[in-house]
Design a protein around this motif. Sequence first.
Motif, short mmCIF file in Angstrom:
data_model
loop_
_atom_site.label_atom_id
_atom_site.label_comp_id
_atom_site.label_asym_id
_atom_site.label_seq_id
_atom_site.Cartn_x
_atom_site.Cartn_y
_atom_site.Cartn_z
N ASP A 276 30.32 42.02 40.30
CA ASP A 276 31.54 42.74 39.90
C ASP A 276 32.78 41.94 40.31
O ASP A 276 33.78 41.90 39.56
N LEU A 277 32.73 41.30 41.49
CA LEU A 277 33.87 40.50 41.91
C LEU A 277 34.05 39.27 41.02
O LEU A 277 35.19 38.83 40.76
N GLU A 278 32.94 38.72 40.54
CA GLU A 278 33.04 37.58 39.63
C GLU A 278 33.70 37.99 38.33
O GLU A 278 34.55 37.26 37.78
N LYS A 279 33.39 39.19 37.85
CA LYS A 279 34.05 39.71 36.65
C LYS A 279 35.55 39.89 36.90
O LYS A 279 36.38 39.59 36.05
N LYS A 280 35.85 40.40 38.10
CA LYS A 280 37.25 40.61 38.44
C LYS A 280 37.99 39.27 38.50
O LYS A 280 39.15 39.15 38.05
N ARG A 281 37.34 38.25 39.04
CA ARG A 281 37.97 36.93 39.12
C ARG A 281 38.26 36.38 37.73
O ARG A 281 39.35 35.83 37.47
N LEU A 282 37.32 36.55 36.83
CA LEU A 282 37.53 36.07 35.45
C LEU A 282 38.66 36.83 34.78
O LEU A 282 39.46 36.25 34.03
N SER A 288 46.34 35.32 34.77
CA SER A 288 47.17 34.56 35.71
C SER A 288 48.36 33.89 35.03
O SER A 288 49.37 33.62 35.68
N GLY A 289 48.26 33.66 33.72
CA GLY A 289 49.39 33.06 33.04
C GLY A 289 50.56 34.01 32.88
O GLY A 289 51.69 33.58 32.62
N TYR A 290 50.34 35.29 33.00
CA TYR A 290 51.41 36.28 32.83
C TYR A 290 52.11 36.65 34.14
O TYR A 290 53.21 37.19 34.12
N GLU A 293 51.38 36.85 40.73
CA GLU A 293 50.57 37.70 41.58
C GLU A 293 49.11 37.68 41.15
O GLU A 293 48.19 37.70 41.98
N ASN A 294 48.88 37.66 39.84
CA ASN A 294 47.50 37.60 39.35
C ASN A 294 46.82 36.31 39.77
O ASN A 294 45.63 36.29 40.11
N GLY A 295 47.58 35.20 39.76
CA GLY A 295 47.01 33.92 40.19
C GLY A 295 46.64 33.94 41.67
O GLY A 295 45.59 33.42 42.07
N ILE A 296 47.51 34.55 42.48
CA ILE A 296 47.23 34.64 43.92
C ILE A 296 46.00 35.52 44.17
O ILE A 296 45.12 35.19 44.96
N ALA A 297 45.92 36.65 43.43
CA ALA A 297 44.78 37.53 43.58
C ALA A 297 43.49 36.84 43.14
O ALA A 297 42.43 37.00 43.76
N ARG A 298 43.59 36.06 42.07
CA ARG A 298 42.41 35.32 41.60
C ARG A 298 41.91 34.35 42.66
O ARG A 298 40.70 34.26 42.94
N ALA A 300 42.34 34.57 45.88
CA ALA A 300 41.78 35.33 47.00
C ALA A 300 40.35 35.77 46.69
O ALA A 300 39.45 35.66 47.55
N VAL A 301 40.12 36.28 45.48
CA VAL A 301 38.77 36.69 45.09
C VAL A 301 37.84 35.49 45.05
O VAL A 301 36.68 35.56 45.48
N SER A 302 38.34 34.38 44.57
CA SER A 302 37.53 33.17 44.51
C SER A 302 37.14 32.69 45.90
O SER A 302 35.97 32.32 46.14
N ASP A 303 38.08 32.73 46.84
CA ASP A 303 37.77 32.34 48.23
C ASP A 303 36.73 33.28 48.83
O ASP A 303 35.84 32.84 49.57
N PHE A 304 36.86 34.56 48.52
CA PHE A 304 35.91 35.55 49.03
C PHE A 304 34.50 35.24 48.53
O PHE A 304 33.53 35.25 49.29
#
Length: 820
Positions: A276-282, A288-290, A293-298, A300-304
Amino acid sequence: MMVDIANNLPVYKVENDMIISRQGDITICYEVELPAIFTRSAQEYEAMHQARVKAIKVLSPFTIIHQQDRFMRMPYREQLSPGDSFLSAAGEASFSGRPYLAQRSFLFLTKIPNGRKAASSASSVLLRKSPVPVQTLNPLFLQEFGEKAGAFERILRDGGIRLRRLCDDELAGTKGRAGILESYCFLSGMDERPIIKDVQLKDGIRIGEDHCQLFTLSDAEDLPALCGSRIDYEGYSTEQTRFSVGFAAPLGLLLDTNHMVNQYIFIGDGPKTLKDLEKKRLRLQSLSGYSRENGIARDAVSDFLDEAITEQRLPVKAHINVLTWTDRESEKQEIRNKVSSAMAKLDANAKLETDGAAQIWWAGLPGNAADFPMNDTFDTFLEQAACFFNSDGNYASLEKGWRLSERLYGRPVQVDLFDKPMQTGLITNRNMFVCGGSGGGKSMVMNHLLRTEYDRGTHCVTIDIGGSYKGLCDLLGGYYFIYTEDNPIRFNPFYLAKGEVLDTEKKESLKNLLLALWKKEDEPHSRSEYVAISNAITLYYVHLAKNPLIFPGFNSFYDFLMEEYLEVLENGKVQERDFSMSNFLYVLNPYYKGGEFDYLLNATENLNMLNERFIVFELDNIKSHPILFPVVTIIIMEMFISKMRKLKGQRKLLAIDEAWVAIAKAGMAGFVKFLYKTIRKFNGIAALITQEVDDLLSSPIIKETVINLSDTKLLLDMRKFMNKFDKLQEVLGLSAKAKAMVLSLNKANEPGRVYREVFIDQGGQDLKVYRNELSVPEYLCYTTEEDEMIRVQEYAKKYGSMAEGIKALAEVIEQERQTK
């Protein structure tokens, strides 16, 4: 609108020591015994943390771990017994009503059945008219959960966390005592009688007359940036040492208000969570282009995800909340400030729950953790989530022991230094070593300990230099031996108490004394001289039996030698070269009537030293006397050895205060060695007390015998020896943990309270710091301040006894304090 709580109660039944919910959740409940706060090192906190992580990892998916720590402000209730002494009663009365924070910690393991839908704020059982009927329980489901819980329990026990499983009556309660369910709903103690209160959930939570506030940590943004198994406690830390407490301690015992801490860890389907987190990252990647904040969240999820895969971390959901309550509306703001301050120490920001408070509170009901709203949890790894479990408990107290006080709130606790530690193998002897700087409270500690042991039937003998035990000896009516010009020190080693006979031990004691008086320390005696003295002693007591009006003592013994024993020697044709009676009488003449020391061995009072239970020898005025000091030390040694051997089944204690003067003499040094090696076999305690650290570092007797054979060490304020502490630490064999505890003594004492702290090390394993806080009567009895001692003696003379004088003076002092 009033609703019967029974209609919404999620608990279906309590059986087989488990709580079964109406939706088929099974909960096993434990009471947790946590190690006492301020007693562990950073390494020990880390070991406990790792044990928790290992234990939780053995649990299967869809298990909830819920730790609930309850802290209630309570007044201390004095523990009095009919046979308590005056000082014991005064000490207990002085603590009556003292507020402290009582703690009980519980751990609930809840297993969710397959197919159970996750709860949310909108689907809580609390919002339904009636709970869903219970599901059928699979026997294999129960068996597997029981096996996992058993493994969980064993791992935690090995990590120093003791668990005791609660039985049905403790869960559901009885007619006379509330169970864990009732006590949670109505904020009462489990040992109290059940009291039903109204619960209002509109505009906050109100239970009876108590106003509740709920503070939560449920958003990742409010969590601390870093967490661990422990944090520094600045109050007790120094430049050289860092003092550790558990990471969650600011929310536990350090938060001085009625409160409850709930910590949840939800173990779900790990692979599904990562998917589910991988789906959220995608999804965030595409957005992230919009927005930055979306890029930062991405990221963070990727690091997790990267850490979960590379470090094999277990992803879990977690939640922490603190429930506070007070019956005064005006205190709510003060409590909010306290909680905010506690959270700030963790670098966290708590949210004051309003709309969702009722559902979160209801989910905290034991056995109802599966109904916790999952929208109020955050994603993290098990290692981080486990940091928020409370790791500190209160000091334990026994039924009877030495009354000291816990360090945080001053609640009196009974401490056993001798019996239980011996039974459990914590110590292998009862010997003690006591050290502390001048003014650190040594005499107060030892007076308090001696009085406690005396009350328990112990024979207490003290060798003192400085007059520290005069008040206690006068109060107990013991023997106090001191040398002054007007009233020189007196003994009578020839006296036999009623029922006492001249046995081999008494005879040997007198022979050793007479030989020591006759011969120099380096002058040997012959076999014939030894036999002659032995025969003289035997015939002297035959002579006393025939002449009952003769009072035993050195004078009558000397008379017997001159009048009868001289004739015995002549009739036996004993040669002068074998035993010189003239030389013997000449050397011993100073102890005979009219001689320089005729008072020393002819006492007519304080004679029954074998059966007297409290004796003090004050040696300050004779410690440098070439004649008196050796004789007195011999009498003390022989007297205590006689107590050791003859008083079967009775505890004996010899305390040597400011001992370097005594053990500097060769004879006494040998006695101290003998004592520390053998006293254990005679149910005895040897205690050596000193403030001279230089003597401690240089004396081979102390280093090689006393310290090595003292399994109990009491250290008081050592800050005066900060520059020598490394050497002191090496001699005493103190660990880094012990060093941090010793250097923390009296650093952050409670304002308004007068006490000194004492560090106790038993067997190098059990290390604790206690307050030695005394009542006014106890302090007056133990004080060594000259002006206070004079005042006590004046009141004792005025009121006819030490006890009555202390009582009257204590009342005067209390009145003086109130008028200031």
